[in-house]
Write a protein that holds these residues in place. Structure first.
Motif, PDB file in Angstrom:
ATOM      1  N   ILE A  95       0.818  -1.108   0.062  1.00 54.26           N
ATOM      2  CA  ILE A  95       0.028   0.073   0.103  1.00 54.26           C
ATOM      3  C   ILE A  95       0.852   1.168   0.089  1.00 54.26           C
ATOM      4  CG2 ILE A  95      -1.627   1.300   1.395  1.00 54.26           C
ATOM      5  CD1 ILE A  95      -2.894  -1.249   2.395  1.00 54.26           C
ATOM      6  N   VAL A  96       1.992   1.179   0.661  1.00 56.21           N
ATOM      7  CA  VAL A  96       2.675   2.470   0.747  1.00 56.21           C
ATOM      8  C   VAL A  96       3.713   2.655  -0.096  1.00 56.21           C
ATOM      9  CG1 VAL A  96       2.324   2.545   3.426  1.00 56.21           C
ATOM     10  CG2 VAL A  96       4.407   1.247   2.319  1.00 56.21           C
ATOM     11  N   GLY A  97       4.034   1.302  -1.130  1.00 58.49           N
ATOM     12  CA  GLY A  97       4.745   1.628  -2.284  1.00 58.49           C
ATOM     13  C   GLY A  97       6.144   1.291  -2.096  1.00 58.49           C
ATOM     14  N   ASN A  98       6.177   0.217  -1.113  1.00 59.59           N
ATOM     15  CA  ASN A  98       7.684  -0.181  -0.800  1.00 59.59           C
ATOM     16  C   ASN A  98       7.926  -1.624  -1.610  1.00 59.59           C
ATOM     17  OD1 ASN A  98       8.262   2.146   0.629  1.00 59.59           O
ATOM     18  ND2 ASN A  98       7.736   1.106   2.877  1.00 59.59           N
ATOM     19  N   ARG A  99       8.916  -1.707  -1.872  1.00 58.35           N
ATOM     20  CA  ARG A  99       9.629  -3.290  -2.493  1.00 58.35           C
ATOM     21  C   ARG A  99       9.220  -4.270  -1.362  1.00 58.35           C
ATOM     22  NH1 ARG A  99      12.660   0.359  -5.691  1.00 58.35           N
ATOM     23  NH2 ARG A  99      12.562  -0.304  -7.800  1.00 58.35           N
ATOM     24  N   PHE A 100       8.666  -5.294  -1.955  1.00 56.86           N
ATOM     25  CA  PHE A 100       8.529  -6.438  -1.222  1.00 56.86           C
ATOM     26  C   PHE A 100       9.694  -7.171  -0.837  1.00 56.86           C
ATOM     27  CE2 PHE A 100       7.000 -11.143  -0.486  1.00 56.86           C
ATOM     28  CZ  PHE A 100       6.352 -10.772   0.560  1.00 56.86           C
ATOM     29  N   THR A 101      10.757  -7.305  -1.683  1.00 55.47           N
ATOM     30  CA  THR A 101      11.910  -7.845  -1.498  1.00 55.47           C
ATOM     31  C   THR A 101      13.122  -7.211  -2.064  1.00 55.47           C
ATOM     32  OG1 THR A 101      12.949 -10.016  -1.914  1.00 55.47           O
ATOM     33  CG2 THR A 101      11.588  -9.276  -3.720  1.00 55.47           C
ATOM     34  N   GLN A 102      14.307  -7.267  -1.749  1.00 60.28           N
ATOM     35  CA  GLN A 102      15.517  -6.967  -2.349  1.00 60.28           C
ATOM     36  C   GLN A 102      16.368  -7.880  -3.102  1.00 60.28           C
ATOM     37  OE1 GLN A 102      15.999  -3.391  -1.928  1.00 60.28           O
ATOM     38  NE2 GLN A 102      14.147  -3.273  -0.643  1.00 60.28           N
ATOM     39  N   ILE A 103      15.737  -8.967  -3.212  1.00 57.60           N
ATOM     40  CA  ILE A 103      16.290  -9.789  -4.243  1.00 57.60           C
ATOM     41  C   ILE A 103      16.679  -9.204  -5.494  1.00 57.60           C
ATOM     42  CG2 ILE A 103      16.137 -12.216  -5.318  1.00 57.60           C
ATOM     43  CD1 ILE A 103      14.370 -12.857  -3.179  1.00 57.60           C
ATOM     44  N   SER A 104      17.994  -9.618  -6.095  1.00 59.05           N
ATOM     45  CA  SER A 104      18.339  -9.047  -7.402  1.00 59.05           C
ATOM     46  C   SER A 104      17.563  -9.569  -8.337  1.00 59.05           C
ATOM     47  CB  SER A 104      19.795  -9.396  -7.770  1.00 59.05           C
ATOM     48  OG  SER A 104      20.342  -9.160  -8.966  1.00 59.05           O
ATOM     49  N   THR A 105      17.497  -8.661  -9.724  1.00 60.57           N
ATOM     50  CA  THR A 105      16.538  -8.963 -10.615  1.00 60.57           C
ATOM     51  C   THR A 105      17.290 -10.147 -11.700  1.00 60.57           C
ATOM     52  OG1 THR A 105      17.508  -7.158 -12.113  1.00 60.57           O
ATOM     53  CG2 THR A 105      15.178  -6.670 -10.809  1.00 60.57           C
TER      54      THR A 105
END
Length: 217
Positions: A34-44
């Motif tokens: 909802i607040v627009g933060n990324r769900f994970t920091q795993i590399s693309t």
């Protein structure tokens, strides 16, 4: 068999708290979206990171998923609208489960599988409310079972508010710590009141049974 399971006091208590538990599981991840933060920091470079980055870049759709998760949690935790909450929750958890299985999440698929199973249990529990959907040109006979009283409804709202607050603020702040204490107090107080009511009702039945037998004689 269904009626016996449905009217058992322990089963009713377990279902009430299963709704709380499933609702809590959706609040942190839902609020993050909802607040627009990324769900994970795993590399693309990793399929999982690539998928979630694409989901994050979808914008409004990413926010919408978060709103749907928080709404499903709220409906479940109110107890009053728990059947609708279970339907909404099921549609979400099926998709999440398929994602974790398809992308080969290590261990996460076990958690989502248990969540899917738990939500299925809630739908089976409320089958008497849902069976009209499957009826064709007939009026289904609906058996009325007692729903959770206002004690559990109030507790659910308190859980929702304070657990949402715990998810919204950093853990090292004072407010999340106060919220955690309030959650524990709510659990202890609500269950203590429910237990006293149960013992009082049981004692009343035990007291009235001898009186009824004497009357018959």
């Amino acid at each position: 068999m269904y009626e016996k399971l449905r009217t058992h006091k322990l089963n009713q208590w377990l279902i009430i708290h299963l709704r709380y538990l499933l609702g809590v599981a959706f609040l942190p991840s839902g609020l993050t979206k909802i607040v627009g933060n990324r769900f994970t920091q795993i590399s693309t470079d990793h399929p999982i990171g690539f998928f979630f980055e694409g989901l994050y870049q979808s914008g409004i759709y990413y926010n919408f998923i978060g709103v749907a998760q928080v709404l499903a949690a709220l409906l479940l935790m109110t107890q009053r609208f728990a059947t609708l909450g279970a339907v909404v929750y099921y549609s979400l958890i099926v998709n999440i489960w398929l994602i974790t299985v398809s992308l080969s999440f290590k261990g996460t698929w076990v958690i989502t599988s248990l969540m899917l199973l738990a939500c299925t249990v809630l739908l089976v529990w409320d089958y008497q409310k849902l069976k009209g959907i499957f009826a064709y040109n007939t009026a289904p006979k609906i058996t009325l079972y007692p729903d959770p009283d206002r004690l559990w409804q109030a507790a659910g709202i308190i859980y929702f508010v304070f657990i949402l607050a715990m998810s919204a603020f950093p853990a090292d702040r004072l407010f999340p710590k106060i919220s955690a204490v309030m959650v524990v107090i709510t659990f202890v107080v609500s269950n203590r009141i429910a237990y006293k009511r149960y013992k009082k009702g049981r004692k009343f039945i035990e007291d009235i049974n001898p009186t009824m037998q004497q009357t018959k004689q």
